[in-house]
Design a protein around this motif. Structure first.
Motif, PDB file in Angstrom:
ATOM      1  N   THR A  47       0.832  -1.202   0.000  1.00 51.79           N
ATOM      2  CA  THR A  47       0.000   0.000   0.000  1.00 51.79           C
ATOM      3  C   THR A  47       0.869   1.254   0.000  1.00 51.79           C
ATOM      4  O   THR A  47       0.621   2.212  -0.753  1.00 51.79           O
ATOM      5  N   LYS A  48       1.911   1.276   0.834  1.00 52.60           N
ATOM      6  CA  LYS A  48       2.842   2.409   0.863  1.00 52.60           C
ATOM      7  C   LYS A  48       3.547   2.565  -0.480  1.00 52.60           C
ATOM      8  O   LYS A  48       3.747   3.688  -0.962  1.00 52.60           O
ATOM      9  N   LEU A  49       3.930   1.451  -1.080  1.00 56.78           N
ATOM     10  CA  LEU A  49       4.622   1.494  -2.370  1.00 56.78           C
ATOM     11  C   LEU A  49       3.724   2.085  -3.451  1.00 56.78           C
ATOM     12  O   LEU A  49       4.162   2.923  -4.241  1.00 56.78           O
ATOM     13  N   VAL A  50       2.476   1.641  -3.505  1.00 59.24           N
ATOM     14  CA  VAL A  50       1.531   2.171  -4.488  1.00 59.24           C
ATOM     15  C   VAL A  50       1.410   3.682  -4.329  1.00 59.24           C
ATOM     16  O   VAL A  50       1.428   4.438  -5.319  1.00 59.24           O
ATOM     17  N   GLN A  51       1.292   4.153  -3.103  1.00 58.49           N
ATOM     18  CA  GLN A  51       1.192   5.596  -2.853  1.00 58.49           C
ATOM     19  C   GLN A  51       2.448   6.328  -3.321  1.00 58.49           C
ATOM     20  O   GLN A  51       2.361   7.420  -3.886  1.00 58.49           O
ATOM     21  N   LYS A  52       3.623   5.713  -3.104  1.00 61.48           N
ATOM     22  CA  LYS A  52       4.875   6.332  -3.537  1.00 61.48           C
ATOM     23  C   LYS A  52       4.972   6.399  -5.051  1.00 61.48           C
ATOM     24  O   LYS A  52       5.394   7.426  -5.615  1.00 61.48           O
ATOM     25  N   GLU A  53       4.595   5.328  -5.725  1.00 59.35           N
ATOM     26  CA  GLU A  53       4.635   5.317  -7.193  1.00 59.35           C
ATOM     27  C   GLU A  53       3.747   6.422  -7.760  1.00 59.35           C
ATOM     28  O   GLU A  53       4.124   7.126  -8.701  1.00 59.35           O
ATOM     29  N   ILE A  54       2.567   6.552  -7.193  1.00 63.38           N
ATOM     30  CA  ILE A  54       1.649   7.593  -7.649  1.00 63.38           C
ATOM     31  C   ILE A  54       2.230   8.974  -7.348  1.00 63.38           C
ATOM     32  O   ILE A  54       2.166   9.887  -8.180  1.00 63.38           O
ATOM     33  N   GLU A  55       2.824   9.122  -6.166  1.00 63.36           N
ATOM     34  CA  GLU A  55       3.402  10.405  -5.753  1.00 63.36           C
ATOM     35  C   GLU A  55       4.500  10.875  -6.706  1.00 63.36           C
ATOM     36  O   GLU A  55       4.557  12.068  -7.045  1.00 63.36           O
ATOM     37  N   VAL A  56       5.367   9.955  -7.158  1.00 60.84           N
ATOM     38  CA  VAL A  56       6.470  10.372  -8.033  1.00 60.84           C
ATOM     39  C   VAL A  56       6.024  10.559  -9.477  1.00 60.84           C
ATOM     40  O   VAL A  56       6.792  11.071 -10.294  1.00 60.84           O
ATOM     41  N   GLY A  57       4.809  10.123  -9.815  1.00 62.30           N
ATOM     42  CA  GLY A  57       4.276  10.402 -11.138  1.00 62.30           C
ATOM     43  C   GLY A  57       4.164   9.227 -12.081  1.00 62.30           C
ATOM     44  O   GLY A  57       3.867   9.410 -13.266  1.00 62.30           O
ATOM     45  N   LEU A  58       4.392   8.014 -11.583  1.00 64.97           N
ATOM     46  CA  LEU A  58       4.216   6.839 -12.445  1.00 64.97           C
ATOM     47  C   LEU A  58       2.739   6.627 -12.753  1.00 64.97           C
ATOM     48  O   LEU A  58       1.872   6.935 -11.931  1.00 64.97           O
ATOM     49  N   LYS A  59       2.470   6.090 -13.930  1.00 61.33           N
ATOM     50  CA  LYS A  59       1.097   5.763 -14.308  1.00 61.33           C
ATOM     51  C   LYS A  59       0.862   4.244 -14.314  1.00 61.33           C
ATOM     52  O   LYS A  59      -0.254   3.787 -14.102  1.00 61.33           O
ATOM     53  N   ALA A  60       1.910   3.479 -14.588  1.00 61.00           N
ATOM     54  CA  ALA A  60       1.829   2.020 -14.490  1.00 61.00           C
ATOM     55  C   ALA A  60       2.288   1.648 -13.087  1.00 61.00           C
ATOM     56  O   ALA A  60       3.446   1.848 -12.729  1.00 61.00           O
ATOM     57  N   ILE A  61       1.397   1.110 -12.284  1.00 59.27           N
ATOM     58  CA  ILE A  61       1.658   0.884 -10.863  1.00 59.27           C
ATOM     59  C   ILE A  61       1.755  -0.611 -10.583  1.00 59.27           C
ATOM     60  O   ILE A  61       0.835  -1.372 -10.922  1.00 59.27           O
ATOM     61  N   THR A  62       2.850  -1.036  -9.952  1.00 55.09           N
ATOM     62  CA  THR A  62       3.030  -2.451  -9.609  1.00 55.09           C
ATOM     63  C   THR A  62       3.099  -2.626  -8.097  1.00 55.09           C
ATOM     64  O   THR A  62       3.185  -1.650  -7.341  1.00 55.09           O
ATOM     65  N   ASP A  63       3.093  -3.882  -7.667  1.00 58.59           N
ATOM     66  CA  ASP A  63       3.248  -4.176  -6.238  1.00 58.59           C
ATOM     67  C   ASP A  63       4.713  -4.399  -5.881  1.00 58.59           C
ATOM     68  O   ASP A  63       5.026  -4.849  -4.765  1.00 58.59           O
ATOM     69  N   GLY A  64       5.611  -4.076  -6.823  1.00 59.16           N
ATOM     70  CA  GLY A  64       7.039  -4.196  -6.577  1.00 59.16           C
ATOM     71  C   GLY A  64       7.532  -5.622  -6.468  1.00 59.16           C
ATOM     72  O   GLY A  64       8.699  -5.857  -6.164  1.00 59.16           O
ATOM     73  N   GLU A  65       6.610  -6.587  -6.676  1.00 66.38           N
ATOM     74  CA  GLU A  65       6.910  -8.012  -6.477  1.00 66.38           C
ATOM     75  C   GLU A  65       7.330  -8.282  -5.035  1.00 66.38           C
ATOM     76  O   GLU A  65       8.124  -9.179  -4.743  1.00 66.38           O
ATOM     77  N   PHE A  66       6.746  -7.515  -4.109  1.00 65.00           N
ATOM     78  CA  PHE A  66       7.098  -7.590  -2.695  1.00 65.00           C
ATOM     79  C   PHE A  66       6.777  -8.951  -2.072  1.00 65.00           C
ATOM     80  O   PHE A  66       7.348  -9.301  -1.037  1.00 65.00           O
ATOM     81  N   ARG A  67       5.853  -9.685  -2.668  1.00 63.19           N
ATOM     82  CA  ARG A  67       5.479 -10.979  -2.083  1.00 63.19           C
ATOM     83  C   ARG A  67       6.332 -12.130  -2.631  1.00 63.19           C
ATOM     84  O   ARG A  67       6.135 -13.279  -2.260  1.00 63.19           O
ATOM     85  N   ARG A  68       7.279 -11.825  -3.528  1.00 63.32           N
ATOM     86  CA  ARG A  68       8.046 -12.878  -4.201  1.00 63.32           C
ATOM     87  C   ARG A  68       9.494 -12.951  -3.712  1.00 63.32           C
ATOM     88  O   ARG A  68      10.077 -11.963  -3.295  1.00 63.32           O
ATOM     89  N   SER A  69      10.063 -14.149  -3.854  1.00 61.38           N
ATOM     90  CA  SER A  69      11.504 -14.327  -3.678  1.00 61.38           C
ATOM     91  C   SER A  69      12.201 -14.161  -5.013  1.00 61.38           C
ATOM     92  O   SER A  69      13.285 -13.589  -5.093  1.00 61.38           O
TER      93      SER A  69
END
Length: 370
Positions: A47-69
């Motif tokens: 959730t924090k990552l999504v907010q950061k991506e939007i804040e910096v101006g990205l339009k394609a938003i990912t979950d950063g693959e945070f749940r993966r190894s």
């Protein structure tokens, strides 16, 4: 809603894992917290990552693959007939050693109730909650070629590569439809199998392994991917990222796109291609002359995700101009050459460096395509 490329400032998808993610995954591995507690931390950090991506101006938003190894093994091992295991595999990366993890095929490959559908749904809901309607939830999974060409073990198919390819295609057709039904309109297929063709030594090795000539092998990989995406809905965007390896700021192979230029630029039916072009290791722009599909976008990975130094923006603009000699400027876009954390270990730079890179991409793209 149909999504139109290009997203002139895009990115490959993975981000450096935050400290809370690292700590929670370590605690889970040690048996100190359960799956529910781990998921709660992942949800919070995504959730924090999504907010950061939007804040910096990205339009394609990912979950950063945070749940993966891993960028690929986590998804592939969630398919029916595919298992994750510890192997004697020795890392092929230049100067770095990965964990000895791999996948093997132990049954009929298929797609049913894959857990990553829930991962996408969480991402989509977060984008809708915190975005302003101009962002899109983007999800990345490995290309079908990563299973059809890279698996270890063959306990079920007994060497019948055609049967494995066909079942992989069917599984991916189901996967693509499942992601679409969950609301996904931007799916990226990550594919390192193309590094088999970047040098004469690698071509010779894959010909010996496959027992076929290089053109036949390339045709198999084009067919695998094209058939996998053949039934995609019209309003779903599917791109492919070609990578030469990305682990702890190292790589696997060097070489240009010459051998595969016709295949990837004129034969693959993806909507866009993310290509590594951040250094001389990726070759020159000459292969772009094979570009023949005006509905396709080539996303130039001219900004490195491996190191913190910011590239000279004027040099990047010059390189985009050079590429536009082969491909119309409107069919080009800009991104980092790869993700920042293809595995949970991440590249050797800080989170601040990472966001500076993303801002750099956005600023340059706005200047070029204003």
């Amino acid at each position: 809603m149909a999504i139109k490329l290009p997203l002139k400032a895009d990115h490959v998808g993975s981000f450096l894992r935050t400290e809370p993610i690292k700590e929670a995954r370590k605690a889970f591995a040690n048996g100190e917290i359960d799956q529910a507690a781990l998921k709660a931390v992942e949800d919070q950090e995504i959730t924090k990552l999504v907010q950061k991506e939007i804040e910096v101006g990205l339009k394609a938003i990912t979950d950063g693959e945070f749940r993966r190894s891993w960028w690929h093994l986590d998804f592939l091992s969630g398919l029916d007939g595919v298992e994750f295991f510890e192997t004697e595999y020795v890392s092929n990366f230049k100067g770095a050693k990965t964990k000895n993890n791999a996948i093997k095929v132990t049954g009929k490959v298929d797609f049913n109730n894959h857990y990553m559908i829930e991962h996408f749904q969480f991402l989509k809901e977060a984008v809708e909650q915190y975005g302003d309607g101009t962002q899109v939830a983007k999800f990345a999974i490995p290309s079908p070629n990563m299973l059809a060409t890279r698996m270890q073990g063959d306990e079920y198919y007994n060497g019948d590569k055609e049967a494995l390819l066909n079942d992989t295609v069917t599984a991916y057709q189901k996967a693509i439809q499942a992601f679409y039904d969950a609301g996904c309109r931007y799916l990226q297929l990550d594919d390192t199998s193309w590094i088999d063709f970047v040098s004469e030594d690698r071509i010779k090795a894959v010909e010996e392994k496959e027992g076929k000539k290089v053109d036949e092998i390339i045709n198999d990989r084009v067919r695998c991917l094209n058939e996998a995406i053949a039934n995609k809905p019209e309003d779903m965007l599917i791109t492919m990222h070609i990578c030469r390896g990305n682990f702890r700021s190292t790589y696997i192979a060097s070489g240009g796109y010459d051998q595969i230029s016709d295949a990837i630029f004129d034969q693959l039916n993806v909507d866009g291609l993310f290509l590594e072009y951040d250094d001389k290791r990726s070759g020159d722009f000459e292969p772009l002359k094979s570009f023949g599909q005006n509905n396709k976008v080539v996303v130039l990975g001219l900004i490195t995700s491996k190191f913190p130094e910011l590239e000279d923006p004027e040099n990047i603009k010059t390189r985009i101009k050079e590429a536009s000699q082969y491909i119309p400027l409107e069919n080009l876009a800009l991104s980092p050459q790869c993700g920042f954390s293809s595995t949970e270990e991440g590249n050797v730079l800080t989170e601040e460096d990472q966001w500076n890179k993303i801002k750099h991409v956005i600023k340059i793209a706005e200047s070029v395509w204003a």
